[in-house]
Design a protein around this motif. Structure first.
Motif, PDB file in Angstrom:
ATOM      1  N   PHE A   8     -55.357  46.556 -19.798  1.00 36.30           N
ATOM      2  CA  PHE A   8     -55.380  45.674 -18.625  1.00 36.30           C
ATOM      3  C   PHE A   8     -53.971  45.164 -18.325  1.00 36.30           C
ATOM      4  CE2 PHE A   8     -59.739  46.003 -19.419  1.00 36.30           C
ATOM      5  CZ  PHE A   8     -60.503  45.329 -18.472  1.00 36.30           C
ATOM      6  N   PHE A   9     -53.637  45.146 -17.033  1.00 37.28           N
ATOM      7  CA  PHE A   9     -52.338  44.650 -16.584  1.00 37.28           C
ATOM      8  C   PHE A   9     -52.531  43.671 -15.437  1.00 37.28           C
ATOM      9  CE2 PHE A   9     -51.657  49.035 -17.997  1.00 37.28           C
ATOM     10  CZ  PHE A   9     -50.562  48.931 -18.838  1.00 37.28           C
TER      11      PHE A   9
ATOM     12  N   PRO B 225     -46.077  43.646 -20.316  1.00 36.72           N
ATOM     13  CA  PRO B 225     -47.177  42.777 -20.740  1.00 36.72           C
ATOM     14  C   PRO B 225     -48.529  43.435 -20.459  1.00 36.72           C
ATOM     15  CG  PRO B 225     -45.531  41.504 -19.565  1.00 36.72           C
ATOM     16  CD  PRO B 225     -45.159  42.954 -19.381  1.00 36.72           C
ATOM     17  N   ALA B 226     -49.408  43.408 -21.430  1.00 36.91           N
ATOM     18  CA  ALA B 226     -50.703  44.072 -21.282  1.00 36.91           C
ATOM     19  C   ALA B 226     -51.700  43.470 -22.253  1.00 36.91           C
ATOM     20  CB  ALA B 226     -50.562  45.577 -21.542  1.00 36.91           C
ATOM     21  N   CYS B 227     -52.945  43.824 -22.041  1.00 36.01           N
ATOM     22  CA  CYS B 227     -54.031  43.377 -22.901  1.00 36.01           C
ATOM     23  C   CYS B 227     -54.971  44.555 -23.112  1.00 36.01           C
ATOM     24  CB  CYS B 227     -54.764  42.219 -22.221  1.00 36.01           C
ATOM     25  SG  CYS B 227     -55.885  41.326 -23.295  1.00 36.01           S
TER      26      CYS B 227
ATOM     27  N   TRP C  24     -47.642  43.393 -25.520  1.00 32.12           N
ATOM     28  CA  TRP C  24     -46.912  44.335 -24.674  1.00 32.12           C
ATOM     29  C   TRP C  24     -47.231  45.759 -25.102  1.00 32.12           C
ATOM     30  CZ3 TRP C  24     -44.815  40.097 -27.065  1.00 32.12           C
ATOM     31  CH2 TRP C  24     -44.305  39.089 -26.231  1.00 32.12           C
ATOM     32  N   VAL C  25     -47.254  46.651 -24.140  1.00 32.33           N
ATOM     33  CA  VAL C  25     -47.234  48.076 -24.460  1.00 32.33           C
ATOM     34  C   VAL C  25     -45.804  48.554 -24.216  1.00 32.33           C
ATOM     35  CG1 VAL C  25     -49.656  48.556 -23.977  1.00 32.33           C
ATOM     36  CG2 VAL C  25     -47.976  48.688 -22.115  1.00 32.33           C
ATOM     37  N   ARG C  26     -45.401  49.562 -24.960  1.00 22.60           N
ATOM     38  CA  ARG C  26     -44.050  50.095 -24.811  1.00 22.60           C
ATOM     39  C   ARG C  26     -44.111  51.544 -24.349  1.00 22.60           C
ATOM     40  NH1 ARG C  26     -39.428  47.377 -28.289  1.00 22.60           N
ATOM     41  NH2 ARG C  26     -40.341  45.297 -28.595  1.00 22.60           N
ATOM     42  N   VAL C  27     -43.230  51.875 -23.412  1.00 19.48           N
ATOM     43  CA  VAL C  27     -43.130  53.239 -22.910  1.00 19.48           C
ATOM     44  C   VAL C  27     -41.659  53.598 -22.737  1.00 19.48           C
ATOM     45  CG1 VAL C  27     -45.364  53.218 -21.703  1.00 19.48           C
ATOM     46  CG2 VAL C  27     -43.307  52.444 -20.512  1.00 19.48           C
ATOM     47  N   PRO C  28     -41.307  54.860 -22.916  1.00 18.26           N
ATOM     48  CA  PRO C  28     -39.926  55.281 -22.672  1.00 18.26           C
ATOM     49  C   PRO C  28     -39.525  54.978 -21.228  1.00 18.26           C
ATOM     50  CG  PRO C  28     -41.116  56.967 -23.891  1.00 18.26           C
ATOM     51  CD  PRO C  28     -42.133  55.973 -23.454  1.00 18.26           C
ATOM     52  N   SER C  29     -38.326  54.504 -21.046  1.00 14.16           N
ATOM     53  CA  SER C  29     -37.879  54.063 -19.717  1.00 14.16           C
ATOM     54  C   SER C  29     -37.785  55.208 -18.720  1.00 14.16           C
ATOM     55  CB  SER C  29     -36.523  53.357 -19.825  1.00 14.16           C
ATOM     56  OG  SER C  29     -35.546  54.242 -20.383  1.00 14.16           O
ATOM     57  N   ASP C  30     -37.729  56.446 -19.201  1.00 12.19           N
ATOM     58  CA  ASP C  30     -37.614  57.579 -18.276  1.00 12.19           C
ATOM     59  C   ASP C  30     -38.967  58.242 -18.003  1.00 12.19           C
ATOM     60  OD1 ASP C  30     -38.101  58.757 -20.716  1.00 12.19           O
ATOM     61  OD2 ASP C  30     -36.505  60.259 -20.570  1.00 12.19           O
ATOM     62  N   SER C  31     -40.063  57.604 -18.412  1.00 15.29           N
ATOM     63  CA  SER C  31     -41.374  58.250 -18.285  1.00 15.29           C
ATOM     64  C   SER C  31     -41.988  58.098 -16.901  1.00 15.29           C
ATOM     65  CB  SER C  31     -42.331  57.700 -19.351  1.00 15.29           C
ATOM     66  OG  SER C  31     -42.507  56.296 -19.192  1.00 15.29           O
TER      67      SER C  31
ATOM     68  N   LEU D 107     -48.987  54.832 -16.182  1.00 12.01           N
ATOM     69  CA  LEU D 107     -50.293  54.696 -16.823  1.00 12.01           C
ATOM     70  C   LEU D 107     -50.613  55.899 -17.702  1.00 12.01           C
ATOM     71  CD1 LEU D 107     -52.367  53.123 -13.904  1.00 12.01           C
ATOM     72  CD2 LEU D 107     -51.135  51.984 -15.756  1.00 12.01           C
ATOM     73  N   LEU D 108     -50.223  57.071 -17.263  1.00 10.17           N
ATOM     74  CA  LEU D 108     -50.411  58.263 -18.085  1.00 10.17           C
ATOM     75  C   LEU D 108     -49.679  58.120 -19.415  1.00 10.17           C
ATOM     76  CD1 LEU D 108     -50.027  60.928 -15.278  1.00 10.17           C
ATOM     77  CD2 LEU D 108     -51.977  60.843 -16.832  1.00 10.17           C
ATOM     78  N   ARG D 109     -48.452  57.619 -19.360  1.00  6.64           N
ATOM     79  CA  ARG D 109     -47.660  57.477 -20.591  1.00  6.64           C
ATOM     80  C   ARG D 109     -48.235  56.378 -21.481  1.00  6.64           C
ATOM     81  NH1 ARG D 109     -45.456  58.943 -24.546  1.00  6.64           N
ATOM     82  NH2 ARG D 109     -43.246  59.479 -24.824  1.00  6.64           N
TER      83      ARG D 109
END
Length: 392
Positions: A23-24, A10-12, A384-391, A44-46
């Protein structure tokens, strides 16, 4: 290759002042990232798409500039008398690095609104109409900020007619007060001098005022650097030699201010200190082509952030400008016309900005009680933002 799934967080995505960031809520982050450390930084980098050797952040939410490569984490405050704890992470674009050493004054304008939207401010603190004074604990620098957020019919009012140079569209005005913004123990001038010479090997000696207010900032004389003080981004950012010169000055300034112990450490502290150069007020054309008149400003200021000339002015640097202008003898004060003052209006690449400061001398040491300015903020996207689970 083993399939990797994406997770959603979840993010904005918000604009605050002349910056944008993701924002989180702390509690919404994956458990491994709810504590400071490697997992949080990697997440955060990803999210923003760093490190990116192409410097475009195409595979993330960042906008390929210091103004748009930003993240914010908020939580219900653990500090007495505050509503929300605000942690800011400045994400490097081409390096795997998140700088937690300072605040973002621009995004501060969005913190109050996000805190209200997210339920981090108690309903008793929000009027049906008027202003909600959100008490913010800035966790990076351990200072209090108060954001006066306009409320209409019990909801945050984002739209309005307040115009902020550097932002295309008008919005509702958010008044911000930075309370006792000096870093650390309250010493505004870490070297004890309001004006001095900063010696930089192979470059020379520069007249400087080095101040800790809002964010550690090194103020220089534009003329000594060979500039007029009316430069726009392309004049500096397209000149690799100029950028290298400013970075070397920044490193030696950081050393003299006591922010680092060894010169090499400056590379790991990119967010602070800032470097700014000042000049007398002049006529010039802003980056949008707007005519800025000398008579409308007290001085011109240009500032660098994360190794690049900023397109407008960082909010925290504006705090430093206001504070330095209020204290007789500083370079900023002298260029602005000298004497005691409680406000200053300065020209920057995108236009002009007025900032107020209340400074006084106590026990032979300068102290600033409060710096105030007006900004605006708006939610651009939520979900929502999405990121790879292994990042991470």
């Amino acid at each position: 290759m083993k399939p990797v799934k994406q997770i959603r967080v979840p993010a904005c995505y918000m604009r605050g002042g002349t910056s944008k960031g993701v924002f989180f809520k702390l509690e919404d982050l994956p458990s491994a990232a709810q504590q400071p450390g490697e997992a949080r930084d990697k997440l955060l980098l990803r999210v923003v798409g760093s490190p990116d050797p192409y410097a475009k952040q195409i595979d993330g939410m960042g906008g390929a500039s210091s103004s748009t490569s930003k993240t914010v984490i908020l939580a219900k405050s653990q500090q007495s008398g505050h509503d929300v704890d605000y942690l800011f992470g400045q994400v490097a674009i081409d390096k795997a690095f998140v700088d937690w050493s300072g605040n973002c004054g621009n995004l501060t304008a969005a913190v109050g609104a996000f805190a209200i939207y997210s339920g981090l401010v108690g309903p008793a603190r929000i009027p049906h109409n008027g202003f909600a004074s959100v008490r913010i604990w800035q966790a990076n620098i351990k200072k209090t900020i108060i954001a006066h957020v306009p409320i209409v019919d019990g909801e945050v009012q984002e739209c309005g007619d307040f115009e902020l140079d550097g932002v295309t569209f008008p919005a509702a005005e958010v008044q911000i007060e930075f309370v006792d913004p000096a870093d650390g123990d309250g010493a505004l001038f870490p070297t004890g001098q309001v004006l001095e010479q900063l010696d930089v090997p192979e470059l020379g000696s520069f007249t400087a005022s080095m101040i800790n207010a809002g964010i550690p900032t090194i103020f220089l004389d534009a003329a000594e650097l060979g500039y007029r003080g009316t430069e726009l981004q392309e004049d500096i950012n397209n000149d690799p030699q100029a950028l290298a010169k400013f970075e070397k000055i920044r490193a030696y300034g950081a050393l003299k201010m006591g922010l680092i112990e060894q010169l090499e450490q400056a590379a790991q502290r990119q967010h602070t200190p800032k470097v700014a150069f000042v000049a007398r007020s002049q006529d010039y054309l802003s980056s949008s082509g707007k005519a800025i008149k000398a008579i409308d400003n007290d001085l011109c200021v240009r500032a660098l952030s994360m190794g690049q000339l900023h397109h407008a002015m960082m909010g925290t640097a504006a705090v430093a400008i206001a504070t330095a202008a209020a204290i007789p003898g500083t370079l900023v004060n002298q260029v602005a016309g000298g004497g005691e003052r409680e406000s200053v209006r300065f020209g920057h690449p995108s236009g002009s900005l007025k900032v107020g400061a209340q400074a006084r001398k106590q026990n032979n040491r300068w102290q600033v009680d409060k710096v105030s300015m007006s900004r605006s903020a708006r939610i651009l996207m939520e979900g929502w933002v999405r990121v790879p689970s292994d990042s991470f």
